[in-house]
Enzyme design. Structure first.
Site, PDB file in Angstrom:
ATOM      1  N   GLY A 172       0.815  -1.218   0.000  1.00 40.39           N
ATOM      2  CA  GLY A 172       0.000   0.000   0.000  1.00 40.39           C
ATOM      3  C   GLY A 172       0.840   1.256   0.000  1.00 40.39           C
ATOM      4  O   GLY A 172       1.771   1.412  -0.786  1.00 40.39           O
ATOM      5  N   GLY A 173       0.500   2.161   0.910  1.00 35.82           N
ATOM      6  CA  GLY A 173       1.219   3.432   0.992  1.00 35.82           C
ATOM      7  C   GLY A 173       2.702   3.244   1.223  1.00 35.82           C
ATOM      8  O   GLY A 173       3.512   4.096   0.843  1.00 35.82           O
ATOM      9  N   GLY A 407      19.404   8.648 -34.212  1.00 36.37           N
ATOM     10  CA  GLY A 407      18.817   9.313 -33.043  1.00 36.37           C
ATOM     11  C   GLY A 407      19.593   9.002 -31.782  1.00 36.37           C
ATOM     12  O   GLY A 407      19.736   9.855 -30.895  1.00 36.37           O
ATOM     13  N   ALA A 408      20.103   7.778 -31.700  1.00 33.78           N
ATOM     14  CA  ALA A 408      20.836   7.384 -30.498  1.00 33.78           C
ATOM     15  C   ALA A 408      22.121   8.205 -30.359  1.00 33.78           C
ATOM     16  O   ALA A 408      22.578   8.488 -29.251  1.00 33.78           O
ATOM     17  CB  ALA A 408      21.141   5.902 -30.537  1.00 33.78           C
TER      18      ALA A 408
HETATM   19  C1  HXC Z   1      -2.891  -2.615  11.075  1.00 32.23           C
HETATM   20  C2  HXC Z   1      -1.472  -4.359  10.614  1.00 32.23           C
HETATM   21  C3  HXC Z   1      -1.396  -3.959   9.259  1.00 32.23           C
HETATM   22  C4  HXC Z   1      -2.145  -2.811   8.841  1.00 32.23           C
HETATM   23  C5  HXC Z   1      -0.149  -5.683   9.529  1.00 32.23           C
HETATM   24  N1  HXC Z   1      -0.690  -5.424  10.738  1.00 32.23           N
HETATM   25  N2  HXC Z   1      -0.565  -4.808   8.598  1.00 32.23           N
HETATM   26  N3  HXC Z   1      -2.201  -3.672  11.502  1.00 32.23           N
HETATM   27  N4  HXC Z   1      -2.868  -2.179   9.790  1.00 32.23           N
HETATM   28  N5  HXC Z   1      -2.101  -2.367   7.587  1.00 32.23           N
HETATM   29  C6  HXC Z   1      -0.485  -6.150  11.977  1.00 32.23           C
HETATM   30  C7  HXC Z   1      -1.128  -7.521  11.953  1.00 32.23           C
HETATM   31  O1  HXC Z   1      -2.469  -7.427  12.343  1.00 32.23           O
HETATM   32  C8  HXC Z   1      -0.285  -8.255  12.992  1.00 32.23           C
HETATM   33  O2  HXC Z   1      -0.705  -7.866  14.273  1.00 32.23           O
HETATM   34  C9  HXC Z   1       1.093  -7.665  12.794  1.00 32.23           C
HETATM   35  O3  HXC Z   1       0.882  -6.430  12.117  1.00 32.23           O
HETATM   36  C10 HXC Z   1       1.973  -8.522  11.915  1.00 32.23           C
HETATM   37  O4  HXC Z   1       1.255  -8.842  10.732  1.00 32.23           O
HETATM   38  P1  HXC Z   1       1.157 -10.342  10.159  1.00 32.23           P
HETATM   39  O5  HXC Z   1       0.106 -10.335   9.136  1.00 32.23           O
HETATM   40  O6  HXC Z   1       1.043 -11.289  11.293  1.00 32.23           O
HETATM   41  O7  HXC Z   1       2.602 -10.497   9.521  1.00 32.23           O
HETATM   42  P2  HXC Z   1       3.014 -11.208   8.144  1.00 32.23           P
HETATM   43  O8  HXC Z   1       2.390 -12.572   8.070  1.00 32.23           O
HETATM   44  O9  HXC Z   1       4.497 -11.121   8.089  1.00 32.23           O
HETATM   45  O10 HXC Z   1       2.390 -10.349   6.974  1.00 32.23           O
HETATM   46  C11 HXC Z   1       2.806  -9.001   6.764  1.00 32.23           C
HETATM   47  C12 HXC Z   1       1.900  -8.325   5.707  1.00 32.23           C
HETATM   48  C13 HXC Z   1       0.409  -8.497   6.122  1.00 32.23           C
HETATM   49  C14 HXC Z   1       2.160  -8.956   4.340  1.00 32.23           C
HETATM   50  C15 HXC Z   1       2.327  -6.851   5.665  1.00 32.23           C
HETATM   51  O11 HXC Z   1       0.275  -8.105   7.496  1.00 32.23           O
HETATM   52  C16 HXC Z   1      -0.507  -7.690   5.287  1.00 32.23           C
HETATM   53  O12 HXC Z   1      -0.859  -8.091   4.177  1.00 32.23           O
HETATM   54  N6  HXC Z   1      -0.965  -6.566   5.832  1.00 32.23           N
HETATM   55  C17 HXC Z   1      -1.928  -5.704   5.129  1.00 32.23           C
HETATM   56  C18 HXC Z   1      -1.252  -5.067   3.944  1.00 32.23           C
HETATM   57  C19 HXC Z   1      -2.141  -4.117   3.207  1.00 32.23           C
HETATM   58  O13 HXC Z   1      -3.016  -4.516   2.397  1.00 32.23           O
HETATM   59  N7  HXC Z   1      -1.915  -2.842   3.419  1.00 32.23           N
HETATM   60  C20 HXC Z   1      -2.570  -1.844   2.632  1.00 32.23           C
HETATM   61  C21 HXC Z   1      -3.174  -0.860   3.511  1.00 32.23           C
HETATM   62  S1  HXC Z   1      -3.915   0.333   2.465  1.00 32.23           S
HETATM   63  P3  HXC Z   1      -0.701  -8.884  15.513  1.00 32.23           P
HETATM   64  O14 HXC Z   1      -1.198  -8.072  16.646  1.00 32.23           O
HETATM   65  O15 HXC Z   1      -1.590  -9.997  15.115  1.00 32.23           O
HETATM   66  O16 HXC Z   1       0.713  -9.314  15.655  1.00 32.23           O
HETATM   67  C22 HXC Z   1      -2.752   1.507   2.210  1.00 32.23           C
HETATM   68  C23 HXC Z   1      -3.266   2.650   1.370  1.00 32.23           C
HETATM   69  C24 HXC Z   1      -2.359   3.827   1.365  1.00 32.23           C
HETATM   70  O17 HXC Z   1      -1.671   1.456   2.650  1.00 32.23           O
HETATM   71  C25 HXC Z   1      -2.486   4.464   0.041  1.00 32.23           C
HETATM   72  C26 HXC Z   1      -1.616   5.658  -0.102  1.00 32.23           C
HETATM   73  C27 HXC Z   1      -1.415   5.951  -1.559  1.00 32.23           C
END
Ligand code: HXC
Length: 503
Positions: A172-173, A407-408
């Site tokens: 994401g961000g 051109g190159a």
């Molecule tokens: C809140 C989050 C989080 C998030 C992870 N965690 N991502 N908490 N917001 N975005 C938390 C999990 O709940 C977990 O908490 C801990 O972090 C570790 O995550 P895991 O999933 O257990 O770790 P892992 O298996 O290594 O996977 C990592 C990951 C996955 C691939 C990053 O967590 C994931 O897919 N997260 C979401 C990614 C995502 O889609 N983000 C996009 C957000 S939208 P606990 O307490 O259980 O340990 C965005 C838009 C911005 O960013 C746009 C701007 C242009």
């Protein structure tokens, strides 16, 4: 213990608590994934004892989904200042042990603070990214936080070097801020960059793909070009970043530090006199030429595995930091295609923004043609490199080794694009096209006649389009002397709000 001592003791304990981030269990989990913690990374990156942390006690302000019950001092990012090889840098390191390093509004405020400081005092900012993106519990506040960071990335661009290390899964961000910075480095097997992970991809497009295939270091350093460097390990990543910094100035008002060398400026290399093969279709090792002309044979390559038909990277020449751009006859004959043009343009623009002179080594048969390239906008993308060279005001020294066609020829830092000093080797062929193509168009002209007239450097030399034809073995000396002469170069662009380069 008197009251003051108790207060100091409380500070020491609170600091110790903050340093544990998400707690020992999560630190162990991080280590089990072959990853270091944010603080361990900073210890390795910065000079010993130089780190001063900011905002260690800052806490998030979210109350949704039970977040008000969970607080970590410092939240999910460690920020501050330190030195690398004695030079000031500002840093932020996302802490995966705290909510997966996901971005809260307060985290963005911490990151923005160091970015603002970096711009204010003119020092690089280095981001160590290990984050699940926007913290979902914070909703729009987290998105606003990203917006604040992106805006600062944009305003700082071209003012201070911005470097991103990707040290974990970044989604994401968390990938757009690195994309706005100057250099991105990924660690093999433990870091990923994607807009959304494999699970979301499957639900949206039905495509089944692993994290590695979607956004691993291999993908981004060779296929997409999103990553400029890939590292074998976190330690390797940090070593590469330190090396990179040694070629860069602190900001756009300074020049890169001189690096003294014992390598004589006048060192000749007889091997260069015979490096170009007699057969014009045979390749040779452009890396050999680069290593021969730069100080101590040391070349720090950027985008090593992406668009290998062009080579870009940093070196020192006579102690001065220079950016080297070279066609690679060994890959696709050194042709300019979409990716090579993008790669070259980005590098040239970085060097120009940060006062790093450019050495261009030319052996290019032209632009790659065909539907694939046309549909992918080779015209627009090729124009990026043309534009980058044409607008660059840093000292530009060009050496044509062999082919420089069409051109190159114009694109690769020719005289008309304000190339300052242009040399050619006797083997140079500066022409509209190669003999084979030309005689196909010009009826009645033989290849031999065409070669005699055009496939040499003297047409260009006679018309003043190059300054001199030089002996290959003397290239190092001639180039360094040219850069010395050009050290005081001053050249302006016309006043404008900003350009409208072909993006
Ligand atoms: C809140 C989050 C989080 C998030 C992870 N965690 N991502 N908490 N917001 N975005 C938390 C999990 O709940 C977990 O908490 C801990 O972090 C570790 O995550 P895991 O999933 O257990 O770790 P892992 O298996 O290594 O996977 C990592 C990951 C996955 C691939 C990053 O967590 C994931 O897919 N997260 C979401 C990614 C995502 O889609 N983000 C996009 C957000 S939208 P606990 O307490 O259980 O340990 C965005 C838009 C911005 O960013 C746009 C701007 C242009």
């Amino acid at each position: 213990m008197n009251i003051q001592e108790e207060k100091i003791q409380a500070l020491v304990e609170r600091r110790a608590g903050a340093k544990l981030g998400g707690g020992q269990k999560r630190i162990d989990a991080q280590h089990a994934k072959n990853k270091l913690t944010a603080r361990e990374r900073l210890v390795r990156l910065l000079d010993e004892g130089s780190f001063e942390e900011f905002d260690m006690f800052v806490r998030h302000r979210c109350t949704n989904f039970g977040m008000d019950a969970v607080h970590t001092d410092g939240d999910g990012v460690v920020t501050g200042q330190g030195t690398i090889d004695g030079r000031l840098v500002f840093v932020f390191a996302q802490d995966f042990t705290v909510n997966g390093g996901s971005l809260s509004k307060t985290m963005s405020e911490k990151i923005c603070k160091v970015m603002d400081m970096a711009v204010k005092v003119g020092a690089p900012v280095i981001g160590l990214n290990d984050s699940g993106g926007a913290r979902i519990q914070e909703g729009i506040d987290s998105l606003a936080g990203y917006g604040d960071i992106f805006e600062r990335n944009i305003l700082a661009s071209g003012v201070i070097p911005q470097i991103s290390l990707i040290m974990g899964p970044c989604a994401g961000g968390a990938v757009y801020s690195p994309a706005l910075t100057d250099f991105t480095l990924m660690v093999k097997d433990t870091s990923y960059m994607f807009l959304t992970g494999p699970a979301v991809v499957k639900s949206v497009t039905g495509e089944e793909v692993t994290q590695e295939e979607l956004g691993g270091a291999g993908v981004h350093s060779s296929k997409s070009g999103v990553a400029h460097f890939s590292a074998e390990s976190e330690d390797d990543a940090i070593a590469q970043i330190k090396k990179l910094l040694s070629f860069l100035p602190q900001n756009n008002m300074e020049t890169a530090p001189l690096r003294p060398t014992n390598d004589p400026v006048g060192r000749m290399d007889d091997a260069l006199n015979s490096i170009v093969p007699d057969n014009p279709n045979k390749a040779y090792d452009m890396y050999g030429v680069i290593r021969s002309v730069v100080d101590d044979g040391e070349f720090f390559e950027v985008h090593k595995n992406f668009a290998k038909n062009i080579i870009v990277g940093f070196a020192h020449m006579g102690g001065r930091s220079v950016g080297v751009v070279a066609n690679q006859p060994g890959v696709l004959a050194g042709v300019l295609d979409i990716n090579a043009s993008r790669k070259g343009a980005r590098f040239v623009r970085f060097c120009d923004a940060f006062n790093i002179p450019l050495l261009t080594l030319v052996d290019v048969p032209g632009f790659l043609c065909g539907t694939q390239q046309e549909y992918g906008a080779i015209i627009t993308n090729g124009a990026k490199l043309l534009y980058a060279y044409g607008e660059a005001t840093v000292p530009k020294v060009t050496v044509t080794l062999r082919k420089s066609y069409g051109g190159a020829h114009i694109v690769m830092s020719c005289k008309q694009l304000r190339g300052d000093i242009n040399y050619a080797w006797p083997s140079a062929e500066i022409a509209v096209m190669g003999a084979k193509g030309a005689v196909g168009v010009l009826k009645g002209v033989t290849e031999e006649e065409y070669n005699d007239l055009f496939c040499n450097p003297y047409q260009a030399a006679e018309k003043g389009y190059i300054e001199d034809v030089i002996e290959p073995r003397n290239t190092r000396f001639r180039a360094i002397r040219a850069f010395e002469v050009l050290a005081g170069k001053r050249q302006e662009l016309p006043a404008k709000k900003h350009d409208n380069m072909p993006l």
